[in-house]
Design a protein around this motif. Sequence first.
Motif, PDB file in Angstrom:
ATOM      1  N   UNK A 122     -24.531  37.197 -19.018  1.00  0.00           N
ATOM      2  CA  UNK A 122     -23.232  37.646 -19.519  1.00  0.00           C
ATOM      3  C   UNK A 122     -22.241  37.827 -18.379  1.00  0.00           C
ATOM      4  N   UNK A 123     -22.540  37.066 -16.830  1.00  0.00           N
ATOM      5  CA  UNK A 123     -21.161  37.148 -15.425  1.00  0.00           C
ATOM      6  C   UNK A 123     -20.043  35.938 -16.030  1.00  0.00           C
ATOM      7  N   UNK A 124     -20.608  34.822 -16.866  1.00  0.00           N
ATOM      8  CA  UNK A 124     -19.826  33.652 -16.923  1.00  0.00           C
ATOM      9  C   UNK A 124     -18.774  33.895 -18.182  1.00  0.00           C
ATOM     10  N   UNK A 125     -19.949  34.684 -19.085  1.00  0.00           N
ATOM     11  CA  UNK A 125     -19.027  35.447 -20.612  1.00  0.00           C
ATOM     12  C   UNK A 125     -17.610  36.219 -19.488  1.00  0.00           C
ATOM     13  N   UNK A 126     -17.803  36.932 -18.806  1.00  0.00           N
ATOM     14  CA  UNK A 126     -17.144  37.945 -18.271  1.00  0.00           C
ATOM     15  C   UNK A 126     -16.212  37.630 -17.657  1.00  0.00           C
ATOM     16  N   UNK A 127     -16.715  36.494 -16.883  1.00  0.00           N
ATOM     17  CA  UNK A 127     -15.410  35.264 -16.270  1.00  0.00           C
ATOM     18  C   UNK A 127     -14.510  35.269 -17.102  1.00  0.00           C
ATOM     19  N   UNK A 128     -14.839  34.264 -17.964  1.00  0.00           N
ATOM     20  CA  UNK A 128     -13.993  33.737 -19.369  1.00  0.00           C
ATOM     21  C   UNK A 128     -12.943  34.882 -19.976  1.00  0.00           C
ATOM     22  N   UNK A 129     -13.408  36.120 -20.038  1.00  0.00           N
ATOM     23  CA  UNK A 129     -12.801  36.837 -20.795  1.00  0.00           C
ATOM     24  C   UNK A 129     -11.731  37.231 -20.053  1.00  0.00           C
ATOM     25  N   UNK A 130     -12.398  37.558 -18.554  1.00  0.00           N
ATOM     26  CA  UNK A 130     -10.861  37.703 -17.521  1.00  0.00           C
ATOM     27  C   UNK A 130     -10.080  36.829 -17.194  1.00  0.00           C
ATOM     28  N   UNK A 131     -10.220  35.266 -17.722  1.00  0.00           N
ATOM     29  CA  UNK A 131      -9.367  34.202 -17.463  1.00  0.00           C
ATOM     30  C   UNK A 131      -8.711  34.001 -18.618  1.00  0.00           C
ATOM     31  N   UNK A 132      -8.891  34.468 -20.320  1.00  0.00           N
ATOM     32  CA  UNK A 132      -7.721  34.545 -21.182  1.00  0.00           C
ATOM     33  C   UNK A 132      -7.064  35.795 -21.363  1.00  0.00           C
ATOM     34  N   UNK A 133      -7.357  37.083 -20.639  1.00  0.00           N
ATOM     35  CA  UNK A 133      -7.082  37.803 -20.430  1.00  0.00           C
ATOM     36  C   UNK A 133      -5.704  38.168 -19.097  1.00  0.00           C
TER      37      UNK A 133
END
Length: 74
Positions: free
Chosen positions: A62-73
């Motif tokens: 969950x943490x890493x998926x959130x981090x990936x989402x933030x990087x894409x944004x």
Amino acid sequence: MEPLDLNSLMRPKRVCLCRMVTEEDLVRAIQEGAQTLEEIREKTRASTGCGTCSSQVYRILQRELQNLTRRKIS
């Protein structure tokens, strides 16, 4: 198991002791496309032994998926 032996198993830190999977292994699998706990299990075998680490593996996912989402944004 003697404490010294356990310490050597934990370097680098193992999330899944049954399958000797590190947090780095999990993060790499997520960066390579794993998006579910099942996909993590398939790629790393983490959480396929005793299952004690399942909640920790899920939290890392969950943490890493959130981090990936933030990087894409960004």
